[in-house]
Design a protein around this motif. Structure first.
Motif, mmCIF file in Angstrom:
data_model
loop_
_atom_site.group_PDB
_atom_site.id
_atom_site.type_symbol
_atom_site.label_atom_id
_atom_site.label_comp_id
_atom_site.label_asym_id
_atom_site.label_seq_id
_atom_site.Cartn_x
_atom_site.Cartn_y
_atom_site.Cartn_z
ATOM 1 N N UNK A 151 0.786 -1.239 0.000
ATOM 2 C CA UNK A 151 0.000 0.000 0.000
ATOM 3 C C UNK A 151 0.810 1.277 0.000
ATOM 4 N N UNK A 152 2.140 1.183 0.103
ATOM 5 C CA UNK A 152 2.967 2.387 0.215
ATOM 6 C C UNK A 152 3.234 3.042 -1.138
ATOM 7 N N UNK A 153 3.377 2.235 -2.181
ATOM 8 C CA UNK A 153 3.848 2.757 -3.462
ATOM 9 C C UNK A 153 2.943 3.838 -4.036
ATOM 10 N N UNK A 154 1.625 3.677 -3.944
ATOM 11 C CA UNK A 154 0.720 4.662 -4.549
ATOM 12 C C UNK A 154 0.892 6.030 -3.898
ATOM 13 N N UNK A 155 1.166 6.050 -2.593
ATOM 14 C CA UNK A 155 1.412 7.328 -1.911
ATOM 15 C C UNK A 155 2.721 7.940 -2.405
ATOM 16 N N UNK A 156 3.716 7.111 -2.567
ATOM 17 C CA UNK A 156 5.008 7.584 -3.065
ATOM 18 C C UNK A 156 4.862 8.166 -4.472
ATOM 19 N N UNK A 157 4.049 7.518 -5.315
ATOM 20 C CA UNK A 157 3.886 7.983 -6.688
ATOM 21 C C UNK A 157 3.158 9.307 -6.789
ATOM 22 N N UNK A 158 2.459 9.699 -5.741
ATOM 23 C CA UNK A 158 1.745 10.978 -5.767
ATOM 24 C C UNK A 158 2.544 12.105 -5.124
ATOM 25 N N UNK A 159 3.839 11.911 -4.994
ATOM 26 C CA UNK A 159 4.705 12.997 -4.537
ATOM 27 C C UNK A 159 5.231 13.764 -5.747
ATOM 28 N N UNK A 160 5.660 14.993 -5.509
ATOM 29 C CA UNK A 160 6.259 15.784 -6.589
ATOM 30 C C UNK A 160 7.555 15.144 -7.075
#
Length: 379
Positions: free
Chosen positions: A111-120
């Motif tokens: 579940x972590x990757x999607x949050x990482x992908x929404x960073x600048x």
């Protein structure tokens, strides 16, 4: 070259390739011969939203698509600046203009990757390495080699507790903004009906209230030029634009209504703002003085709906990629006219809805910033 901060080094962060964080799933499937019941196109993915809630049917599409499983991330590889990346909590097939990404369990907590992908840090990189001008597109081989600062899994799990709370708040904000958009559409449908479904007996033509302005201005080599953005996003200075000395420009004034002949069918309408006083455009961006009996803002909000401007498809002249709407076609269009006090009341309500929507957008930005601070190691 990206480098780790001392704090990140001490906490066990590493520099990893994106290909170390995820796998690109490229299994293809024909929608006419699939057992899947769900199709996800890029149009079904909301910008900046982390989960997919809209979808269609494989029966609605043709051509080879990509197969995905529940938990995979669907990332729009075309126009990465739209920030369309979301987790599918179901299986199905998706557009071939997307990437299907699956977390690498060795480096990424579930579940972590999607949050990482929404960073600048991620999105700006994706935009920078996209290739092409009209429809910039990402290639997996290039994306996979990009290096990012990534926390160890124990810190990822710690962050996830906060990220889940941030996403929950974001989802509430998305729900409110969607409700406000529906409210605005319903208000316009009832009070500002498009001619095709209007029961009003007081129908008038835009030509009764608009007069095309053709005050001679400069030539193209010296004129301060205007551009009109799509979907009602406003008129702006066309910075750095050059033009021919043989091209005639016309003076434009604040408060005038302007549209693009070429992009009419994509909602390129605007009211010229005060800061563009003294700017000019050619007749490809026809501009109109608006009579006092028609509120220019009311006019703008009437025409900016897709059901209005897309109805001009058959009035367009020119080739497939250069269809234009003439002032004559626009001015001859009928609409249900209401008196000025009623127009002003409509605009008052519309502004209140838009104001609330802007407040929600500001709250979204706060949530985006919190995620950014957390995942950059500056909590």
């Amino acid at each position: 070259m990206i480098q780790l901060t001392e704090n990140q080094k001490e906490s066990g962060w590493r520099l990893l390739r994106f290909g170390d964080l995820s796998k690109n799933i490229s299994k293809r499937e024909d929608p006419s011969n699939t057992n899947e019941k769900i199709y996800v196109g890029l149009e079904h993915i909301e910008p900046r939203k982390l989960r997919i809630s809209n979808y269609g049917s494989p029966k609605e599409v043709i051509g080879q698509k990509l197969k995905f499983s529940s938990g995979d991330i669907i990332f729009g590889k075309r126009r990465a600046y739209q920030r369309k990346a979301a987790v599918a909590n179901f299986s199905g097939i998706c557009s071939a203009h997307a990437m299907v990404l699956r977390e690498n369990a060795e480096t990424i907590a579930p579940g972590f990757l999607i949050h990482f992908m929404h960073t600048d840090a991620f999105m700006n990189t994706a935009i920078r390495i996209s290739e092409g001008s009209l429809s910039p597109t990402l290639k997996w081989k290039i994306l996979a080699e990009q290096v990012f600062a990534v926390p160890p899994k124990n810190i990822q799990l710690k962050f996830l507790k906060l990220l889940v709370k941030i996403e929950k708040i974001e989802n509430s904000i998305f729900d409110i903004t969607n409700s406000l958009s529906s409210l605005l559409s319903a208000f316009k449908y009832k009070n500002m009906p498009i001619n095709s479904y209007s029961k009003s007996s007081n129908k008038r033509k835009f030509g009764d209230f608009l007069v095309e302005s053709k005050v001679p201005g400069s030539n193209g080599d010296i004129a301060k030029k205007i551009t009109v953005k799509l979907y009602g996003l406003g008129a702006y200075a066309k910075n750095g634009a050059t033009g021919s000395a043989n091209t005639k420009y016309y003076k434009r004034e604040p408060g005038q209504f302007i549209y693009s002949k070429l992009d009419f069918l994509n909602g390129a309408f605007a009211i010229i703002p005060n800061e563009l006083k003294g700017y000019e455009s050619t007749t490809d961006l026809p501009t109109f003085d608006v009579k006092e009996t028609l509120n220019s803002e009311w006019l703008f909000h009437f025409v900016i709906r897709p059901e209005f401007y897309e109805s001009f498809t058959h009035s367009a002249k020119g080739g497939r990629k250069a269809k234009r709407i003439s002032p004559e076609a626009f001015l001859s269009c009928e609409f249900p006219y209401v008196d000025l006090p009623t127009q002003n009341e409509h605009i008052s309500v519309i502004k209140k809805i838009i104001r609330q929507n802007l407040l929600m957008e500001d709250k979204k930005k706060v949530m985006f910033r919190l995620r950014e601070m957390l995942l950059s190691g500056t909590e």
